[in-house]
Design a protein around this motif. Structure first.
Motif, PDB file in Angstrom:
ATOM      1  N   GLU A   9       0.989  -1.088   0.143  1.00  0.00           N
ATOM      2  CA  GLU A   9      -0.192  -0.200  -0.179  1.00  0.00           C
ATOM      3  C   GLU A   9       0.257   1.195   0.036  1.00  0.00           C
ATOM      4  O   GLU A   9       1.978   1.336   0.720  1.00  0.00           O
ATOM      5  CB  GLU A   9      -1.004   0.132   1.217  1.00  0.00           C
ATOM      6  N   LYS A  10       0.772   1.706  -0.750  1.00  0.00           N
ATOM      7  CA  LYS A  10       1.471   3.196  -0.983  1.00  0.00           C
ATOM      8  C   LYS A  10       1.055   4.832  -0.584  1.00  0.00           C
ATOM      9  O   LYS A  10       0.172   5.008   0.479  1.00  0.00           O
ATOM     10  CB  LYS A  10       0.828   3.728  -2.039  1.00  0.00           C
ATOM     11  N   SER A  17       8.358   6.008  11.573  1.00  0.00           N
ATOM     12  CA  SER A  17       8.852   5.209  12.483  1.00  0.00           C
ATOM     13  C   SER A  17       6.667   5.280  13.118  1.00  0.00           C
ATOM     14  O   SER A  17       6.364   4.271  13.308  1.00  0.00           O
ATOM     15  CB  SER A  17       8.971   5.463  13.603  1.00  0.00           C
ATOM     16  N   GLN A  18       5.695   6.196  13.469  1.00  0.00           N
ATOM     17  CA  GLN A  18       4.889   7.031  14.085  1.00  0.00           C
ATOM     18  C   GLN A  18       4.424   6.219  12.713  1.00  0.00           C
ATOM     19  O   GLN A  18       3.010   5.446  13.384  1.00  0.00           O
ATOM     20  CB  GLN A  18       4.990   7.779  14.968  1.00  0.00           C
ATOM     21  N   ASP A  25       1.221   3.059  13.474  1.00  0.00           N
ATOM     22  CA  ASP A  25      -0.340   3.664  13.484  1.00  0.00           C
ATOM     23  C   ASP A  25      -0.480   2.693  11.808  1.00  0.00           C
ATOM     24  O   ASP A  25      -1.727   1.938  12.417  1.00  0.00           O
ATOM     25  CB  ASP A  25      -0.461   4.441  13.539  1.00  0.00           C
ATOM     26  N   PHE A  26      -0.293   2.682  11.174  1.00  0.00           N
ATOM     27  CA  PHE A  26      -0.123   1.946   9.967  1.00  0.00           C
ATOM     28  C   PHE A  26      -1.016   0.304  10.224  1.00  0.00           C
ATOM     29  O   PHE A  26      -1.470  -0.208  10.690  1.00  0.00           O
ATOM     30  CB  PHE A  26       0.029   1.497   9.008  1.00  0.00           C
ATOM     31  N   ILE A  33      -0.770  -1.493  13.289  1.00  0.00           N
ATOM     32  CA  ILE A  33      -2.182  -1.481  14.420  1.00  0.00           C
ATOM     33  C   ILE A  33      -3.112  -0.759  13.844  1.00  0.00           C
ATOM     34  O   ILE A  33      -4.521  -1.953  14.556  1.00  0.00           O
ATOM     35  CB  ILE A  33      -1.802  -0.703  15.686  1.00  0.00           C
ATOM     36  N   ASN A  34      -3.711  -0.354  13.204  1.00  0.00           N
ATOM     37  CA  ASN A  34      -5.143   0.740  12.539  1.00  0.00           C
ATOM     38  C   ASN A  34      -5.494  -0.800  11.151  1.00  0.00           C
ATOM     39  O   ASN A  34      -6.394  -1.353  11.904  1.00  0.00           O
ATOM     40  CB  ASN A  34      -5.020   1.293  11.159  1.00  0.00           C
ATOM     41  N   ARG A  35      -4.251  -1.170  11.142  1.00  0.00           N
ATOM     42  CA  ARG A  35      -4.752  -3.474   9.926  1.00  0.00           C
ATOM     43  C   ARG A  35      -5.384  -4.072  10.761  1.00  0.00           C
ATOM     44  O   ARG A  35      -5.784  -4.944  10.085  1.00  0.00           O
ATOM     45  CB  ARG A  35      -3.738  -3.362   9.308  1.00  0.00           C
ATOM     46  N   GLU A  36      -4.294  -3.647  12.452  1.00  0.00           N
ATOM     47  CA  GLU A  36      -4.662  -5.229  12.797  1.00  0.00           C
ATOM     48  C   GLU A  36      -5.682  -5.047  13.212  1.00  0.00           C
ATOM     49  O   GLU A  36      -6.594  -5.664  14.036  1.00  0.00           O
ATOM     50  CB  GLU A  36      -3.965  -5.043  14.106  1.00  0.00           C
ATOM     51  N   ILE A  37      -6.489  -3.756  13.754  1.00  0.00           N
ATOM     52  CA  ILE A  37      -7.702  -3.569  14.637  1.00  0.00           C
ATOM     53  C   ILE A  37      -8.890  -3.541  13.416  1.00  0.00           C
ATOM     54  O   ILE A  37      -9.670  -4.191  13.539  1.00  0.00           O
ATOM     55  CB  ILE A  37      -7.536  -2.338  14.468  1.00  0.00           C
TER      56      ILE A  37
END
Length: 609
Positions: A47-48, A87-88, A92-93, A95-99
């Protein structure tokens, strides 16, 4: 509902701590035109990631840095902030994908209860909810039940929803954490049992000059005995010709005509900031093109040279850089004395406060098609003549990659599995299909295949010699410590024995099992031996550690107070549980990061040359 929130307090605290740790583990200032010619700054699992997405993270860090310091943001600090922002963003990417993967949701009731008991700081600082300058909780509650404030609460819901989802995710990850009574007791003892030691530290590195240099026979014998340590996987090298996706002259001319029209308007008196806001392709457009203060040499060379010629209120004619066309307006100039790194001297540095308008010049579709057609034409020639001869004939540069293995990065191409697969499934001279990256097309041929084997003895010999010297010094340190120990046991005393053999006798402060010992550091071997001594004046035999050998004597010992332990049991249990939760979450987080395919193109956007 309050019971739900009470249970979530621990995970919320963990969220804060883990976010802090993650920032350290993965743990950019002014200059609004340093981004590269494309909008993509990286890829995460295909994903870009756009420059606009990245810039939200970066700008936030820059604002915080500027709020906390009156100093200019140096190029070095900018690079550090870029790394933190990336890094942040990556964190976030994933973690949001895991959510999304776990289909984690938060109900309206949960959001309401959270807002009810935990008013966001931005709300507490709003005058509408304050009395005499202090947050008034009753005003806040009254506003919550007022239907006229529905829009505000929907905005607040969007504000807290991501954090609540993360809290639920973390709760799922750490819900298996269990703490035993023995773990709580051990944590208490580790922090509260203390000893004071006297010690003689014999460091192996100080003995290396006394060690005999190994001869060639000894080095060869070590190489043969440890040959598996020098085993190398099979590797390949590629020859390649690159067709960069660069703007055509027509693209540059089109950009020039656009910037020239803007320059004519600015020169005629149209407000520069308004022109920047309307036309600039740089992220500084929202602030009227203002770049803030920057030092001489901080910008790319053509831009820097143009700035140096401007007087206050001057507007430059169009300036060409690799990013496109600029016009620059000078607001202020100064000269400041700056410290010379590594010296107490200072030197005068020119500083500028300027704004600019950027018209990016990127390769048009027509230009990219032309470049691709050039690659196709070259491919036809290379098929009949070979890549290297065809490149020489048509005056193309040939680059040869460094050796790479099947899972490694390829010089010039980066992480490109299809190129690696081609290299290892063909023979030298074979021609590849055309490969494409975001910046160029490539045609490659196999230069060489290096079979699986061993690092040559000649290459390994120097490092082996150093290793043998270090090992001999470590043995000498232990032998020397044994001699000193024997002298102590014979009545020579610690201080006297140390002096006799040319070493220092030192005493620690009261230390616990988590302490660093001066001159030694944190060593499990040393700490374990120190706490194993039970009686004052006990002496350890020489204890080996990674940098030498140590002899210790017990000078004082203080046992932990078990009555205090009983009083602190609950809080200690929580602290141990928090630490275990942090460890589990950190390992989980590191694992999903390591299993993600992450490509970082930021260096192409932020180059100081």
């Amino acid at each position: 509902m309050f019971e739900f929130l009470r249970k979530m307090i621990g995970p919320i605290m963990i969220l804060v701590l883990v976010a802090f740790i993650a920032t350290i583990i993965f743990s950019w200032g002014g200059g609004g035109f340093r981004e590269g010619p494309k909008d993509t700054v990286g890829m995460i699992d295909g994903e870009k990631i756009s420059i606009n997405t990245f810039d939200r993270y970066y700008s936030n860090l820059v604002r915080k840095e500027q709020q906390n310091s009156d100093e200019d943001i140096t190029p070095e600090k900018s690079a550090e902030l870029r790394k933190q922002a990336w890094s942040q963003l990556v964190g976030d990417f994933v973690i949001n994908r895991e959510i999304e993967k776990r289909k984690i949701t938060v109900t309206p009731d949960e959001v309401y209860e959270y807002l009810k008991f935990y008013p966001p700081q931005v709300i507490q600082e709003t005058p509408q909810f304050q009395t005499d300058g202090k947050f008034d909780y009753q005003k806040y509650i009254n506003a919550m039940v007022n239907p006229q404030n529905a829009t505000m609460w929907s905005q607040l819901e969007a504000y807290v929803l991501p954090d609540l989802k993360r809290t639920k995710l973390q709760s799922q990850i750490i819900n298996t954490v269990r703490v035993t009574p023995s773990e709580v007791m051990n944590a208490y003892l580790a922090d509260n049992e203390r000893v004071k030691i006297g010690y003689i530290n014999i460091q192996s590195i100080t003995l290396e000059p006394k060690v005999e240099i190994p001869n060639d026979t000894q080095v060869k014998a070590y190489y043969e005995e440890h040959k598996d340590d020098y085993k190398q996987p099979r590797k390949a090298q590629l020859n390649l010709v690159m067709f960069e996706k660069t703007p055509s002259q027509n693209d540059w001319d089109k950009g020039y005509y656009e910037i020239k029209d803007i320059y004519d308007s600015a020169a005629a008196g149209v407000d520069f900031a308004e022109l920047a806001a309307a036309f600039s392709d740089d992220r500084s457009a929202s602030s009227g093109g203002d770049l803030g203060w920057f030092s001489e040499g901080q910008m790319v060379a053509p831009f820097d040279s143009a700035v140096a010629t401007l007087n206050v209120d001057d507007i430059s004619k169009p300036v060409k850089t690799r990013y496109g066309w600029h016009i620059i307006k000078m607001y202020e100039k100064s000269i400041e004395n700056k410290a010379v790194p590594g010296s107490q001297e200072t030197r005068p540095v020119k500083r500028y406060h300027a704004a600019h308008i950027l018209i990016k010049v990127e390769p048009s579709q027509e230009a990219v098609e032309t470049i691709y057609n050039n690659a196709l034409d070259f491919e036809e020639a290379a098929k009949s003549e070979g890549l290297v001869p065809a490149a020489e004939k048509y005056n193309y540069d040939v680059k040869t990659t460094a050796p790479f293995d099947e899972s490694g990065m390829i010089q010039y191409l980066g992480d490109m599995p299809e190129a690696a697969q081609f290299a290892f499934s063909h023979k030298p001279g074979d021609l590849s299909p055309i490969f494409e990256t975001r910046a160029a097309y490539f045609l490659t041929s196999v230069d060489s295949l290096i079979p699986e084997g061993y690092t040559p003895y000649e290459t390994a010999a120097a490092s082996i010699g150093k290793r043998l010297v270090a090992e001999s010094a470590e043995k000498l340190a232990l032998d020397t410590a044994t001699i000193v120990y024997d002298n102590i046991k014979s009545g020579g005393g610690f201080s006297g024995s140390a002096k006799r053999y040319g070493f220092d006798y030192k005493e620690s402060d009261m230390i616990n099992s988590n302490s660093m010992v001066p001159g030694i550091g944190r060593s499990d071997e040393i700490i374990g031996a120190a706490f194993a001594m039970k009686n004052i004046n006990d002496v350890t035999r020489p204890v080996e550690y990674e940098r030498g050998a140590v002899i210790m004597t017990l000078l004082d010992r203080r046992s932990a107070n078990l009555e205090t332990f009983n009083q602190m049991r609950d809080s200690l249990h929580y602290a141990v549980q928090l630490q275990k939760s942090q460890d589990i979450y950190s390992r989980w987080f590191d694992n999903i990061i390591s299993n993600s395919k992450i490509e970082n193109y930021l260096d192409e956007f932020y180059t100081g040359n």
